[in-house]
Write an enzyme that holds these catalytic residues in place. Structure first.
Site, PDB file in Angstrom:
ATOM      1  CG  HIS A  80      35.184  44.715  26.940  1.00 36.30           C
ATOM      2  ND1 HIS A  80      34.228  45.195  27.799  1.00 36.30           N
ATOM      3  CD2 HIS A  80      34.911  43.395  26.759  1.00 36.30           C
ATOM      4  CE1 HIS A  80      33.396  44.199  28.110  1.00 36.30           C
ATOM      5  NE2 HIS A  80      33.801  43.089  27.499  1.00 36.30           N
ATOM      6  CB  CYS A 131      34.790  39.987  28.214  1.00 36.23           C
ATOM      7  SG  CYS A 131      34.465  39.447  26.525  1.00 36.23           S
TER       8      CYS A 131
END
Lengths: 229, 231
Positions: free
Chosen positions: B191, B207
């Site tokens: 992301h 992440c």
């Protein structure tokens, strides 16, 4: 009579080279079968290709990255072609994970509003944001040993720096290595074990990368000679 | 015979003490060297012998016919190559904080990222423990979200020293994940980030963070099912 001798000699040479070829092909076959099993699992595995002087990081048969070895030293019986698991890593100083300090939630008053996104970049501007608490590649050791599940020892060292002292030190280390290994082999033999050691020399960053990515429990393959098809 | 023995013993006892010590040292040294070379030789012999056959054989032994072996090896190589992704795929280097969009051997785009910090968080109350590391292995793009909203997990509140809210609506934090998110499963995403200056460093909670342009490019070029290889 002379002709017969020459003929026998030629036949002997041809026979032995054919046997060598078969042996190489069999070794390649066993290795490929082992790799196929690993590749099907979709997990990260390493191929220590000593003949080609490289270490490949592979996933599903794809080479994610490859490290070039500046030097390879091998000691001991030929390793069989099978999957090996990294059992443990030994280093002088291991990289320690930072533990995040948490202020107790019991003393903190309930916060209703979440911090707005605008406030976050401002926090980033503060100088303390760059005193990162993180485990990064630079924290990894460049000299260490990796012990595989069948006892094979892979020693990793970073490439030597230029200079006479460094050169002499390396030569002395090399001499010591070649003098001490037979004694270790003998000692292990007395204990009913075999001793195989591989010494890999890599540029510092690549040695650290290998330490970073090859974690305990991960599988690997050891290819001694150049690949034969 | 007696005379000669007598003479011999006479000569050895007649040696001055210093020479006698020399002689002992020379003999001992020679013995040590001999033992050392003997051990070295034995060590080399032990090291050069072949590994036991029981260790080698696993499964069906390979053929001894070179033609059959060659064709079997080619077939195995084909099978291994067949496991590789057919279309574009993503490779993530967690140490170098780089994301590569690849097709075959070619790199289509190289992107600077932020991967897991490797830090450890322990819940002082519940005793739970988290290691903020980007997992290694093979994944695939399972979901694609535009304008994702971050649903703050428990660790995010614990890390900030805040109480964990009872209502799930209080966990939603829009804008934190950038404009797009590619879900990899097990709660991991590729992301965007607000901390662009930290791209290239290991700062995330596991992440993979990317810059805006790179994220947009990756989002457009990676359909659901795109394989993601993390090392």
């Amino acid at each position: 009579m002379r002709f017969l001798c020459v003929l026998l000699l030629i036949l002997g040479v041809v026979g032995s080279s054919r046997a060598d070829e078969v042996q190489q092909l069999q070794a390649a076959n066993r290795l490929l079968r082992a790799e196929l099993e690993l590749a099907k699992k979709g997990q990260l595995y390493m191929v220590f290709d000593l003949g080609e002087r490289q270490v490949q990081f592979k996933l599903s048969g794809v080479v994610a990255t490859r490290l070039t070895l500046s030097d390879v030293r091998f000691w001991g019986p030929e390793p069989s072609e099978k999957v090996r698991i990294l059992q443990k890593k030994e280093e002088v100083k291991s990289a320690e994970r930072e533990k995040i300090q948490v202020t107790s939630t019991t003393e903190t008053p309930p916060v209703v509003a979440t911090p707005s996104p605008e406030t976050k970049p401002a926090a980033e501007e503060a100088p303390k944001a760059f005193a990162l608490q993180a485990l990064e590649i630079d924290d990894m050791p460049a000299q260490y040993h990796m012990i595989l599940d069948d006892g094979i020892r892979i020693s990793v060292r970073s490439a030597r720096q230029e200079g006479m002292i460094s050169f002499l030190r390396e030569k002395a280390e090399s001499l010591w290595w070649y003098l001490s290994r037979p004694l270790i082999s003998l000692w292990q033999y007395v204990k009913g074990k075999t001793y195989t050691e591989v010494v890999l020399t890599l540029p510092q960053r690549e040695a650290q990368l290998l330490y970073w990515s090859f974690s305990e429990g991960a599988p690997c393959l050891l290819r001694r000679a150049a690949a034969a098809n | 015979m007696t005379i000669s023995y007598h003479r011999l013993s006479e000569t050895s006892t007649d040696l001055p003490p210093r020479r006698r010590i020399h002689k002992v040292f020379i003999v001992a040294g020679a013995m040590l060297w001999l033992t050392f070379f003997l051990l070295q030789g034995l060590g080399w012999l032990v090291a050069s012998r072949a590994e036991s056959i029981t260790d080698i054989a696993e499964g069906k032994p390979p053929s001894t016919d070179p033609v059959k072996l060659r064709s079997a090896n080619e077939s195995l190589q084909r099978k291994i190559r067949g496991l590789a992704p057919k279309g574009p795929y993503i490779v993530i280097d967690t140490a170098g904080n780089r994301v590569f969009l690849r097709q075959g051997e070619a790199t289509l785009r190289e992107m600077v990222a932020s991967c897991g910090s490797g830090n450890v968080l322990e819940d002082p109350v519940g005793g739970r423990r988290w290691v903020f590391e980007t997992p290694r292995g093979e994944f695939q793009v399972r979901s694609k979200v535009i304008d994702p909203i971050w649903i703050k997990p428990d660790w995010a509140f614990i890390e900030e020293g805040e109480p964990i809210p009872a209502k799930s609506s209080e966990r939603a934090e829009p804008g934190m994940m950038g404009d797009y998110a590619l879900g990899l499963g097990r709660g991991y995403f590729i992301h965007g980030t607000m901390y662009k200056r930290l791209l290239g460093r290991n700062v995330s909670h596991g992440c993979v963070r990317l810059g805006d342009d790179d994220l947009k490019h990756l989002f457009e070029k990676s359909p659901i099912g795109t394989r993601v290889m993390i090392f």
